[in-house]
Design an enzyme around this catalytic site. Structure first.
Site, PDB file in Angstrom:
ATOM      1  N   ASP A 271     -17.527  37.780  32.336  1.00  7.42           N
ATOM      2  CA  ASP A 271     -18.166  36.750  31.526  1.00  7.42           C
ATOM      3  C   ASP A 271     -19.364  36.200  32.295  1.00  7.42           C
ATOM      4  O   ASP A 271     -19.390  36.223  33.529  1.00  7.42           O
ATOM      5  CB  ASP A 271     -17.207  35.594  31.232  1.00  7.42           C
ATOM      6  CG  ASP A 271     -16.039  36.003  30.352  1.00  7.42           C
ATOM      7  OD1 ASP A 271     -16.181  36.983  29.594  1.00  7.42           O
ATOM      8  OD2 ASP A 271     -14.979  35.346  30.430  1.00  7.42           O
ATOM      9  N   ASP A 293     -18.777  41.033  28.488  1.00  5.47           N
ATOM     10  CA  ASP A 293     -17.828  40.323  27.633  1.00  5.47           C
ATOM     11  C   ASP A 293     -18.464  39.011  27.170  1.00  5.47           C
ATOM     12  O   ASP A 293     -19.609  38.989  26.747  1.00  5.47           O
ATOM     13  CB  ASP A 293     -16.516  40.097  28.390  1.00  5.47           C
ATOM     14  CG  ASP A 293     -15.353  39.750  27.461  1.00  5.47           C
ATOM     15  OD1 ASP A 293     -15.529  39.783  26.235  1.00  5.47           O
ATOM     16  OD2 ASP A 293     -14.263  39.441  27.966  1.00  5.47           O
ATOM     17  N   ASP A 297     -17.543  31.315  27.515  1.00  3.58           N
ATOM     18  CA  ASP A 297     -16.183  31.198  26.988  1.00  3.58           C
ATOM     19  C   ASP A 297     -15.515  29.956  27.545  1.00  3.58           C
ATOM     20  O   ASP A 297     -15.622  29.661  28.745  1.00  3.58           O
ATOM     21  CB  ASP A 297     -15.349  32.432  27.358  1.00  3.58           C
ATOM     22  CG  ASP A 297     -15.732  33.668  26.551  1.00  3.58           C
ATOM     23  OD1 ASP A 297     -16.601  33.553  25.661  1.00  3.58           O
ATOM     24  OD2 ASP A 297     -15.151  34.741  26.807  1.00  3.58           O
ATOM     25  N   ARG A 350     -19.108  35.256  17.210  1.00  3.06           N
ATOM     26  CA  ARG A 350     -18.553  34.187  18.050  1.00  3.06           C
ATOM     27  C   ARG A 350     -19.621  33.152  18.418  1.00  3.06           C
ATOM     28  O   ARG A 350     -19.997  33.005  19.565  1.00  3.06           O
ATOM     29  CB  ARG A 350     -17.909  34.757  19.326  1.00  3.06           C
ATOM     30  CG  ARG A 350     -16.783  35.721  19.057  1.00  3.06           C
ATOM     31  CD  ARG A 350     -16.127  36.181  20.343  1.00  3.06           C
ATOM     32  NE  ARG A 350     -15.051  37.137  20.073  1.00  3.06           N
ATOM     33  CZ  ARG A 350     -14.302  37.713  21.005  1.00  3.06           C
ATOM     34  NH1 ARG A 350     -14.512  37.427  22.290  1.00  3.06           N
ATOM     35  NH2 ARG A 350     -13.347  38.560  20.674  1.00  3.06           N
TER      36      ARG A 350
END
Length: 454
Positions: A271, A293, A297, A350
């Site tokens: 990430d 990824d 997050d 997302r």
């Protein structure tokens, strides 16, 4: 736009207020009889060796303006290197900032906010004298008011039931002030006024961001690394102009009071920014692209997070909030995040994808050509999608995603251009903090002018 009221939570903010009258000559033929006055709030939002970021809020106390130029002088050789919300010019110590197309009109009592990144020497005194349209601000309103304030701008929204009172909607953009969930729970100040250490290697960065001692870590140049570098509490990690982290990411784990700002992330192998078991985190003015990824997050009971003014492009999975449908025991009552003024530039999905968090606030973001979807609310979540600009996004927002059950989603005052209608339903908890909403139709110009690393 209305000025956001969170200067106290900034990084060691230094604020000067000049409340004064400005004779706004040349605006109309009857300017001599017009009521004139303004207030200027200048705040140093962050500072490091050799540089700083400042925010300026301009409030018009007199008759309506159709255009403006703000002027001031620096007292210690400071210079403006880049800015947003205005066109900046400097000659010697004198600086002028002239409105852009979207924020030239300021009605009576209305405000707009601008900002800039500058250079400084050993001292950085705050300017105390300002002019508006060439006339000094001297403290009062002069002239005879016309009594004709400019009408407010009205977008063409797709309204839906409101979970909380709607804020005022005026154009502009405060690109340096902290807004949202990170203002709660005592606020987020990062390293505050602690000493600054400048790093330019992976080993130096890894060492500087560890532990809980308050510090400001300035990233210089390009740092190549792999994996995730753990970030401790009470840290401000800020990039110098062009600072880039390649190949790795930052892991804010079991930490509190962290600011990550003005960095370019690319080609990360896990990430770019991961937040877990952490509270009071502000992720602001970063540029992220080409990663493996998640870009940003937030998961595992994290709380009181603001994600603002970031630009993301050439990436698939941008912002996940809550990692698993079966993690409710940890996540219920947490995962409260504000996403505002982010630029989702051709990214896939997302933006964010939400589990459990309620209320999650998604406002004044610019979505462009997102091929998957914009916002997804799932598994007990409550998401307020408010005042965003969706352009060529066939699925701007919906409930449920993949195998995850639908959550609650309230859509309010969004501006849709070449986009689908979205899917909303259910109710969302009230937003507990104050904020100002930019006019949805102006969000594209506001965000593209101000988002991303500088």
């Amino acid at each position: 736009m209305s000025v956001r009221r969170h200067h106290a939570a900034l990084l060691g903010a230094v604020t000067a207020v000049a409340a004064a009258a400005a004779g706004l000559v040349g605006v109309t033929s009857s300017a001599a009889n017009a009521a004139s006055g303004c207030r200027v709030d200048y705040a140093v939002a962050s500072q490091w060796e050799g540089g700083f970021v400042a925010n300026i809020a301009i409030t018009n106390l007199g008759d309506p303006l159709s255009n403006w130029t703000l002027g001031w002088s620096f007292g210690a050789g400071q210079t403006v290197s880049s800015g947003w919300g205005a066109t900046f010019a400097q000659s010697g110590s004198g600086v002028t900032a002239t409105n852009l197309s979207y924020n030239g009109s300021i009605g009576t009592g209305g405000s707009t906010s601008i900002g800039f990144q500058g250079t400084s020497g050993s001292s950085n005194p705050v300017p105390t004298a300002f002019t508006l349209n060439g006339v000094s601000c001297t403290g009062g309103v002069t002239g005879s008011p016309s009594g004709q304030p400019s009408p407010s701008r009205t977008p063409s929204p797709s309204p839906s039931p409101s979970p909380s009172p709607s804020p005022s909607q005026t154009p502009g953009g405060n690109t340096t002030g902290l807004v949202g969930w990170a203002t709660q729970n005592g606020g987020t100040t990062g390293g505050g006024n602690a000493g600054t250490v400048t790093v330019s290697s992976a080993s130096a960065l890894t060492s500087a961001i560890q532990g809980t001692t308050a510090s400001v870590v300035r990233v210089s140049g390009t740092i190549s690394c792999s994996g995730m570098l753990k970030v401790g509490s009470n840290k401000t990690i800020v990039g110098a102009s062009g600072a880039t982290i390649v190949g790795c990411g930052l892991n804010v784990s079991q930490a509190k009071n962290v600011i990550i700002r003005n960095l370019i992330f690319r080609d990360w192998d896990d990430d770019a920014i991961n937040v877990q078991y952490s509270t009071n985190v502000w992720i602001d003015h970063n540029t992220l692209s080409h990663g493996y990824d998640g870009a940003i997050d937030v998961k595992r009971a994290s709380d009181f997070v603001t994600v603002s003014w970031n630009r993301l492009f050439n990436h698939d999975k941008t912002m996940l909030l809550g990692h698993s449908d079966d993690n409710g025991a940890e996540d219920r009552g947490h995962l409260r995040v504000t996403y505002h003024h982010n630029w989702f530039d051709g990214t896939t999905q997302r933006h964010p994808r939400v589990r459990f968090g309620n209320p999650v606030h998604v406002f004044n973001n610019y979505y462009n050509r997102n091929s998957g979807y914009g916002v997804a609310s799932t598994v007990e979540a409550g998401v307020l999608v408010e005042g965003n600009y969706f352009e060529n996004v066939q699925d701007p927002y919906h409930r449920g995603e993949g195998s995850s059950a639908p959550g609650n989603l309230v859509a309010r005052n969004n501006y849709l251009v070449g986009s689908g209608s979205g899917d909303a339903g259910g109710s969302v908890a009230s937003i507990p903090y104050s904020y100002s909403l930019d006019t949805p139709s102006s969000v594209k110009s506001v965000v593209t002018a101000g988002a991303g690393a500088r």
